[in-house]
Enzyme design. Structure first.
Site, PDB file in Angstrom:
ATOM      1  N   HIS A 128       0.809  -1.211   0.000  1.00 59.14           N
ATOM      2  CA  HIS A 128       0.000   0.000   0.000  1.00 59.14           C
ATOM      3  C   HIS A 128       0.844   1.262   0.000  1.00 59.14           C
ATOM      4  CE1 HIS A 128      -3.268   2.602  -0.199  1.00 59.14           C
ATOM      5  NE2 HIS A 128      -2.750   3.310   0.775  1.00 59.14           N
ATOM      6  N   TYR A 136       2.085   5.509  -2.123  1.00 58.91           N
ATOM      7  CA  TYR A 136       2.290   6.868  -1.609  1.00 58.91           C
ATOM      8  C   TYR A 136       3.705   7.355  -1.872  1.00 58.91           C
ATOM      9  CZ  TYR A 136      -2.364   7.123  -0.196  1.00 58.91           C
ATOM     10  OH  TYR A 136      -3.725   7.180  -0.272  1.00 58.91           O
ATOM     11  N   HIS A 186      -8.122   1.340 -12.074  1.00 56.79           N
ATOM     12  CA  HIS A 186      -7.951   2.287 -10.973  1.00 56.79           C
ATOM     13  C   HIS A 186      -6.495   2.734 -10.846  1.00 56.79           C
ATOM     14  CE1 HIS A 186      -8.038   4.058  -6.990  1.00 56.79           C
ATOM     15  NE2 HIS A 186      -7.069   3.236  -6.639  1.00 56.79           N
ATOM     16  N   PHE A 187      -5.565   1.775 -10.840  1.00 55.26           N
ATOM     17  CA  PHE A 187      -4.205   2.254 -10.561  1.00 55.26           C
ATOM     18  C   PHE A 187      -3.538   2.879 -11.780  1.00 55.26           C
ATOM     19  CE2 PHE A 187      -2.941  -2.342 -11.081  1.00 55.26           C
ATOM     20  CZ  PHE A 187      -2.031  -2.193 -12.106  1.00 55.26           C
ATOM     21  N   HIS A 188      -4.014   2.541 -12.992  1.00 50.10           N
ATOM     22  CA  HIS A 188      -3.489   3.311 -14.122  1.00 50.10           C
ATOM     23  C   HIS A 188      -3.931   4.757 -14.023  1.00 50.10           C
ATOM     24  CE1 HIS A 188      -2.218  -0.495 -15.882  1.00 50.10           C
ATOM     25  NE2 HIS A 188      -1.453   0.217 -16.669  1.00 50.10           N
ATOM     26  N   ARG A 232      -8.361  -9.606 -13.805  1.00 49.39           N
ATOM     27  CA  ARG A 232      -7.117  -8.985 -14.259  1.00 49.39           C
ATOM     28  C   ARG A 232      -6.090 -10.069 -14.555  1.00 49.39           C
ATOM     29  NH1 ARG A 232      -4.183  -6.437  -8.892  1.00 49.39           N
ATOM     30  NH2 ARG A 232      -2.554  -5.916 -10.374  1.00 49.39           N
ATOM     31  N   ARG A 233      -4.994  -9.690 -15.180  1.00 45.66           N
ATOM     32  CA  ARG A 233      -3.860 -10.570 -15.434  1.00 45.66           C
ATOM     33  C   ARG A 233      -4.253 -11.830 -16.186  1.00 45.66           C
ATOM     34  NH1 ARG A 233      -0.894 -10.096  -9.498  1.00 45.66           N
ATOM     35  NH2 ARG A 233       0.251  -8.205  -9.975  1.00 45.66           N
TER      36      ARG A 233
HETATM   37  C1  HEM Z   1       0.290   3.329 -22.986  1.00 51.59           C
HETATM   38  C2  HEM Z   1       0.068   3.306 -21.711  1.00 51.59           C
HETATM   39  C3  HEM Z   1      -0.265   2.067 -20.943  1.00 51.59           C
HETATM   40  C4  HEM Z   1      -1.007   0.992 -21.324  1.00 51.59           C
HETATM   41  C5  HEM Z   1      -1.717   0.794 -22.637  1.00 51.59           C
HETATM   42  C6  HEM Z   1      -0.990   0.044 -20.250  1.00 51.59           C
HETATM   43  C7  HEM Z   1      -1.641  -1.169 -20.239  1.00 51.59           C
HETATM   44  C8  HEM Z   1      -1.508  -2.145 -19.285  1.00 51.59           C
HETATM   45  C9  HEM Z   1      -2.120  -3.450 -19.313  1.00 51.59           C
HETATM   46  C10 HEM Z   1      -3.041  -3.960 -20.394  1.00 51.59           C
HETATM   47  C11 HEM Z   1      -1.743  -4.118 -18.197  1.00 51.59           C
HETATM   48  C12 HEM Z   1      -2.098  -5.551 -17.840  1.00 51.59           C
HETATM   49  C13 HEM Z   1      -3.324  -5.652 -17.022  1.00 51.59           C
HETATM   50  C14 HEM Z   1      -3.691  -7.063 -16.769  1.00 51.59           C
HETATM   51  O1  HEM Z   1      -3.177  -8.010 -17.391  1.00 51.59           O
HETATM   52  O2  HEM Z   1      -4.549  -7.266 -15.922  1.00 51.59           O
HETATM   53  C15 HEM Z   1      -0.890  -3.243 -17.463  1.00 51.59           C
HETATM   54  C16 HEM Z   1      -0.304  -3.556 -16.265  1.00 51.59           C
HETATM   55  C17 HEM Z   1       0.395  -2.646 -15.481  1.00 51.59           C
HETATM   56  N1  HEM Z   1       0.601  -1.309 -15.772  1.00 51.59           N
HETATM   57 FE1  HEM Z   1       0.210  -0.403 -17.502  1.00 51.59          FE
HETATM   58  N2  HEM Z   1      -0.271   0.563 -19.228  1.00 51.59           N
HETATM   59  C18 HEM Z   1       0.191   1.791 -19.616  1.00 51.59           C
HETATM   60  C19 HEM Z   1       0.934   2.670 -18.870  1.00 51.59           C
HETATM   61  C20 HEM Z   1       1.282   2.456 -17.567  1.00 51.59           C
HETATM   62  C21 HEM Z   1       1.870   3.443 -16.715  1.00 51.59           C
HETATM   63  C22 HEM Z   1       2.217   4.876 -17.118  1.00 51.59           C
HETATM   64  C23 HEM Z   1       2.060   2.852 -15.529  1.00 51.59           C
HETATM   65  C24 HEM Z   1       2.624   3.439 -14.283  1.00 51.59           C
HETATM   66  C25 HEM Z   1       3.570   4.283 -14.254  1.00 51.59           C
HETATM   67  C26 HEM Z   1       1.610   1.484 -15.624  1.00 51.59           C
HETATM   68  C27 HEM Z   1       1.679   0.562 -14.617  1.00 51.59           C
HETATM   69  C28 HEM Z   1       1.286  -0.766 -14.721  1.00 51.59           C
HETATM   70  C29 HEM Z   1       1.530  -1.768 -13.725  1.00 51.59           C
HETATM   71  C30 HEM Z   1       2.236  -1.568 -12.392  1.00 51.59           C
HETATM   72  C31 HEM Z   1       0.991  -2.975 -14.208  1.00 51.59           C
HETATM   73  C32 HEM Z   1       1.075  -4.322 -13.540  1.00 51.59           C
HETATM   74  C33 HEM Z   1      -0.253  -4.864 -13.258  1.00 51.59           C
HETATM   75  C34 HEM Z   1      -0.265  -6.269 -12.817  1.00 51.59           C
HETATM   76  O3  HEM Z   1       0.768  -6.945 -12.627  1.00 51.59           O
HETATM   77  O4  HEM Z   1      -1.385  -6.718 -12.649  1.00 51.59           O
HETATM   78  N3  HEM Z   1       1.140   1.279 -16.885  1.00 51.59           N
HETATM   79  N4  HEM Z   1      -0.765  -2.040 -18.142  1.00 51.59           N
HETATM   80 CU   LIG Z   2      -3.333  -0.178  -0.954  1.00 47.70          CU
END
Ligand code: HEM
Ligand SMILES: [Cu+2]
Ligand SMILES: [Cu+2]
Lengths: 581, 170
Positions: free
Chosen positions: A256, A260, A407-409, A470-471
């Site tokens: 969490h 922050y 949410h986190f995006h 997700r995932r």
């Molecule tokens: C073009 C921009 C972006 C796209 C299209 C994108 C798309 C995605 C997608 C499709 C996933 C997978 C979700 C899943 O399988 O459930 C993901 C995971 C993730 N994204 Fe992005 N994302 C973008 C930018 C960012 C940015 C700017 C951040 C943060 C700085 C970020 C942080 C993350 C993180 C931490 C995960 C891991 C989630 C997990 O393991 O479940 N993403 N993103």
């Molecule tokens: Cu949290």
């Protein structure tokens, strides 16, 4: 405690403890800064700032195309792109690069740059600072190799008993260790400055940055313990089994407050850079410090909202962490208030009249001001979502669905990262002594990131409410579900393309700014001041010791028994699975 | 020492305090009605679910999984999650009648989630997950794994059929 009776519109100090003239110490000290010989701290601020931030933004540039690919692959819209191995490799790498590499390096770079300039004081040992940087970089490369080879596709949360190969954990640990060097630098810097300036208030930007360094020291301990006590002994063959319930409890300690750690630099920029950039003054310096202290204390001991659906912790502890989780609303709302009030002050100083007239007068063509406004809007939307996530019973509707990723995006990729962009646009001319390559393009880039986030994350949230987990690399569950999901996938894909374009523009502006016209007189690094700029603040808002003790007590209360229980629960241990097993 | 706080700020902080207290109140209200997340803290030997000798006994052995009524007449669904499926793979439940789900993982971390309902559980090896809930709408739902568990994760799902209560036979 004298209380100033002014309302929002009376800018006059009522009390001699405040200084309207930019803060005398800032003024006198910035005069010494105009000599021809740049002091050593300027050089170190430049190179530590630049190296760290470029590693961060480099990771960002690599991770973006992976995000685009994931949206496409997952959607079932492009059958030719389907590959589960590639998908999970990509999600893990994208997650690690965005969540650990971009953030940590950006925060270190921005931290060094603003600490050294606000204190006008060098790092205590450049060798120490560069050692930290090198350790973090080596760790990153070490983790990146198995990630890219597909030998560590365990998601950035790496929950056991699913295992990655050993270098992944060692690399991640080194990244953490390197970042602690930075934390130590921030704390020492603040203590040295206080000794040299007895009784004076540490500049707000430094107070926030040091609070964030402390926050990170406390926060990173959970995952560190998990790796040291559980994962590495398993990897080195000292033990054969693991308790995944304990691992998840440790990780929740990190999971969490790490958000922050990512968000605080955004707040720091809003509090300490935006006021001046928007042509106004910060509404309140003291309350900003109160907010930083509260964010520190309240954000760490509440990780159980990530375990609401878990079997290994009892309901009472979850309820307790729920109470704490909602406390974070207090500093968040304070920040929202102060930032909006600051913007209003700026708008009115620039001639805005009436209830809403000041909005039109804001400096919409200033990247820092624009990013703050857009970031605040995303924070508002994301905050509503956060209340659902945090709630004890409603969490069941959305836990591990696409709502969470949406949410986190929005709140991380949106609210936080758009401020990282703005900090870069502000810092680059001050670092390179050259003009920002194109302010117009920078403004377009920020707008495109904002709209891209809205278009991507709104349908993403809806997909979660419609039950999409997700995932997952594909959606084989039922034709009916796919029929209702597909339209949202299409919109999401359009949003992802917008985000990708915006990211390309960002990198283009930054790179071009290294080759643009040299400025006759580069802008000075001066931080904003408050309407009532305090020279002194109550001791509690200028020191760290008490808050560390408070944290210790709160952490013991909320994690003490829940961790201790694993000693006598007698959980049958689990064997590891996956890569390198 | 000086601490400056504006009147508007004070009013705002009172409002925020009110919001937080209200949020707490709503949460306590629902918790008091029994809306708790699954939290039974019950251990089991995941690797020996098929044996009566393991910690936790053979509740989850092949012959014991499925749907039964317990001594109070409550429907109890006993299931096992293992890469990459749920066992039994298909279950039928009555509309609008509460049932208790008890489920354990045989290998790694999994989750179970029925879309458009609040049946949502993490399945952590070494622990039994339990929740009591009701599904109020008729139809066929997937019950799917929502936590990454390996390359077959997306294909890990079973089916639930919700039928009218008066047509339900065990
Ligand atoms: C073009 C921009 C972006 C796209 C299209 C994108 C798309 C995605 C997608 C499709 C996933 C997978 C979700 C899943 O399988 O459930 C993901 C995971 C993730 N994204 Fe992005 N994302 C973008 C930018 C960012 C940015 C700017 C951040 C943060 C700085 C970020 C942080 C993350 C993180 C931490 C995960 C891991 C989630 C997990 O393991 O479940 N993403 N993103
Ligand atoms: Cu949290
Ligand atoms: Cu799974």
């Amino acid at each position: 405690m004298p209380i100033c009776s002014g309302t929002s519109k009376s800018f006059l100090p009522t009390n001699t403890n405040y200084d309207l003239s930019e803060g005398t110490y800032l003024l006198t000290m910035s005069m010494t800064d105009t000599g021809t010989q740049a002091p050593a701290y300027v050089k170190h601020a430049k190179w530590l700032g630049l190296s760290n931030m470029w590693v961060g933004f480099g990771a960002f540039a690599l991770a973006i195309p992976m995000g685009l690919y994931q949206v496409a692959e997952r959607s079932n819209l492009f059958p030719a792109a389907e590959s589960r191995e590639l998908y999970y490799t990509s999600v893990t790498t994208h997650g690690v690069l965005m969540a650990y590499v971009l953030t940590t390096f950006f925060i270190m770079g921005f931290g060094y740059f603003s600490a050294l300039h606000s204190l006008k004081q060098d790092v205590w040992s450049p060798l120490f600072s560069w050692t930290g940087f090198v350790i973090a970089l080596v760790g990153t490369v070490m983790a990146a190799v198995p990630l890219l080879l597909g030998e560590a596709s365990v998601m950035y949360t790496f929950y056991p008993p699913e295992m990655a190969v050993t270098p992944f954990y060692i690399g991640a640990a080194l990244l953490f260790v390197g970042s602690w060097f930075w934390c130590v630098d921030m704390v020492i810097g603040m203590m040295q400055w206080r000794r040299a300036n007895p009784g004076m208030a540490v500049p707000l930007v430094m107070f926030g940055t040091t609070m964030n360094a402390l926050l990170w020291l406390w926060t990173s301990m959970g995952a560190t313990l998990e790796v040291l006590i559980q994962i590495l002994p398993l990897k080195f063959g000292w033990v054969d089994t693991i308790d995944p319930g304990l691992a998840r409890t440790f990780f929740s300690w990190t999971l969490h407050a790490i958000v922050y750690f990512w968000l605080l630099p955004a707040y720091i920029a809003m509090y300490s850079i935006m006021p001046r950039e928007s042509g106004g003054k910060l509404f309140s310096d003291e309350l900003a410090r109160v907010a930083f202290v509260m964010l520190f204390i309240f954000s760490v001991p509440i990780g159980f909202h990530h375990l609401y659906m878990d079997p290994q912790q009892a309901a009472g502890w979850k309820l307790l962490h729920m109470f704490g989780t909602f406390m974070v609303a207090v500093p968040t709302f304070i920040t929202g208030f102060t930032i909006l009030a600051t913007l209003e002050v700026s708008g009115r100083l620039r001639g805005g009249k009436g209830l809403f007239g000041w909005i039109a007068k804001l400096r919409w063509n200033n990247p820092m001001t624009l990013a703050t406004i857009l970031s605040m809007m995303m924070l508002t939307a994301g905050g509503f979502g956060g209340v659902i996530n945090a709630s004890y019973s409603m969490n069941a509707l959305i836990h591990n669905t696409q709502w969470i990723t949406g949410h986190f995006h929005l709140i991380f990729g949106g609210t936080s990262v758009i401020m990282y962009f703005a900090v870069a646009y502000w810092a680059w001319p001050r670092i390179t002594g050259r003009k920002l390559a194109s302010r117009r393009m920078a403004l377009w880039q920020l707008w495109l990131w904002f709209w891209g986030m809205i278009v991507t994350t709104m349908p993403w949230h809806v997909l979660g409410l419609l039950g999409q987990p997700r995932r997952v690399d594909t959606l084989p569950y039922s034709d009916e579900l796919n029929a209702i999901w597909n339209p949202y996938e299409v919109v999401m894909f359009a949003g992802a393309v917008m985000l990708t374009l915006s990211a390309i523009m960002f990198i283009v502006v930054l790179v071009r700014s290294h080759f643009s016209e040299r400025l006759q007189q580069p802008p000075e690094v001066v931080f904003g001041t408050a309407i009532h700029q305090p020279l002194r603040v109550p001791k509690l808002l200028n020191s760290l010791a008490l808050w560390n003790w408070a944290m210790l007590v709160y952490m013991l209360a909320s994690y003490g028994y829940p961790l201790l229980q694993f000693v006598f629960l007698g959980t049958p241990q689990t064997i590891p699975f996956g890569f390198g097993e | 020492m000086a601490f400056h706080i504006d009147k508007l700020e004070k009013r705002w902080i009172y409002m925020v305090a009110g919001i937080v207290v209200m949020a707490w109140g709503i949460q306590i209200y629902y918790a008091a009605q029994g809306w708790h997340p699954p939290s039974n803290v019950e251990v089991i030997d995941s690797a020996q679910l098929h044996l009566a000798s393991g910690v936790g006994g053979d509740e989850f052995s092949e012959q014991n999984i499925g749907i039964k009524r317990d001594e109070n007449g409550m429907l109890v669904v006993t299931m096992v999650a293992a890469r990459y499926g749920f066992y039994p793979q298909e279950i039928t439940l009555p509309q609008g009648e509460p049932f208790k789900m008890r489920i354990a993982s045989f290998d790694v971390l999994h989750g179970i989630y029925i879309p458009l309902t609040n049946l949502n559980l993490m399945l952590v090896p070494g622990y039994v997950s339990e929740v009591t809930t009701t599904v109020n709408t008729l139809g066929d739902y997937p019950m799917l794994c929502h936590d990454f568990c390996g390359m077959g994760h997306a294909y890990m799902f079973g089916n639930v059929k919700i039928v009218p209560a008066d047509e339900y036979k065990l």
